[in-house]
Scaffold this active site. Structure first.
Site, mmCIF file in Angstrom:
data_model
loop_
_atom_site.group_PDB
_atom_site.id
_atom_site.type_symbol
_atom_site.label_atom_id
_atom_site.label_comp_id
_atom_site.label_asym_id
_atom_site.label_seq_id
_atom_site.Cartn_x
_atom_site.Cartn_y
_atom_site.Cartn_z
ATOM 1 N N SER A 146 0.829 -1.175 0.128
ATOM 2 C CA SER A 146 -0.159 0.094 -0.068
ATOM 3 C C SER A 146 0.747 1.392 -0.008
ATOM 4 O O SER A 146 1.436 1.444 -1.086
ATOM 5 C CB SER A 146 -1.205 -0.133 1.163
ATOM 6 O OG SER A 146 -2.065 0.813 1.077
ATOM 7 N N HIS A 166 -4.693 -1.638 -4.091
ATOM 8 C CA HIS A 166 -6.022 -2.146 -3.603
ATOM 9 C C HIS A 166 -7.054 -2.166 -4.878
ATOM 10 O O HIS A 166 -8.295 -1.510 -4.716
ATOM 11 C CB HIS A 166 -6.517 -1.171 -2.676
ATOM 12 C CG HIS A 166 -5.444 -1.315 -1.264
ATOM 13 N ND1 HIS A 166 -5.009 -2.330 -0.843
ATOM 14 C CD2 HIS A 166 -4.989 -0.097 -0.666
ATOM 15 C CE1 HIS A 166 -4.063 -2.159 0.397
ATOM 16 N NE2 HIS A 166 -3.930 -0.907 0.364
#
Length: 244
Positions: free
Chosen positions: A135, A171
């Site tokens: 991330s 994501h």
């Protein structure tokens, strides 16, 4: 014995939940260790940075426990309230793998620059230390990407470390606003060519070349988003399924 070429493993994965509680390192993290070419008979030296999450001590304990189960020699490099080692740049260079956790990529970049770690990461990368993360710990290596660092609505971050000359989207399959926002940023020229990952997927770079997509979860994908005239194209890459 460092990696053969400067290597980055940029992911939306790296962890798996344990049935007995806590987490273990997952396939993309183990791949990063493999690429570091650690000599046999020595535990891999992994340095973890949780800057993006504010250096949470409870999470650091999880990292140490996961590292112990995996056979890694783990150091957690805190920067709050001050660097936890006397020579952070030296700690990075002495590592086989540096893994960066998720959270606020905007805060991460600001804190790293205060401590001169932007230059230190480039030096470690060029020396063959494998860099990786999830991330925020993925986006940081690129020119920029999409972030919720500033609030619940996604915004662009464009001041990444720039080791990789692309944008990065994370994501891609689990947060519904990510895909259209990446396409908007590429279509308007805020980001150039952008490489995106579904949850559990990692991208492997040798130097600045994307050489492989890998996944911890069957059926997941990676994507290359490019501007094409007045529009945008998204090309799916089929990742190699990593062993559990």
């Amino acid at each position: 014995m460092p990696a053969e070429r400067p290597t980055i493993v940029a992911t939306s994965g790296g962890w798996t939940r344990r049935e007995l509680g806590g987490v273990d390192w997952a396939g993309t993290a183990h791949l990063a260790v493999h690429l570091a070419r650690v000599p046999s008979g020595r535990a891999p030296r992994l340095t973890y940075l949780g800057t993006a999450g504010g250096d949470q001590r409870a999470w650091a304990a999880e990292v140490h426990a996961a590292g112990s189960r995996a056979g890694f020699r783990t150091t957690v490099l805190d920067l709050f309230p001050m660097p936890g080692v006397a020579d952070p740049a030296g700690q990075l260079l002495a590592s086989d793998v540096v893994w960066v956790g998720g959270g606020s990529v905007a805060n991460l970049l600001a804190v790293w620059r205060v401590h001169g770690l932007d230059a230190a990461f480039r030096a470690a990368w060029e020396a063959g230390v494998v860099l990786g993360g999830v991330s925020a710990g993925s986006i940081c290596w690129f020119q920029g990407g999409t972030t919720d660092s500033f609030g619940p609505d996604l915004r662009a971050v464009t001041d990444g470390l720039g080791l990789l000359p692309y944008g990065n989207g994370v994501h891609h399959d689990s947060e519904p606003t990510r895909r259209p926002f990446v396409q908007h940023l590429v279509g308007t020229g805020v980001l150039g060519e952008t490489h995106c990952t579904d949850d559990g997927v990692g991208l492997v770079y040798a130097g600045t070349d994307l050489v492989e997509a890998v996944t911890e979860v069957a059926g997941k994908g990676a994507y290359v988003v490019r501007r094409d005239g007045d529009g945008v194209t998204e090309t799916r890459l089929e990742p190699r399924l990593l062993p559990r």
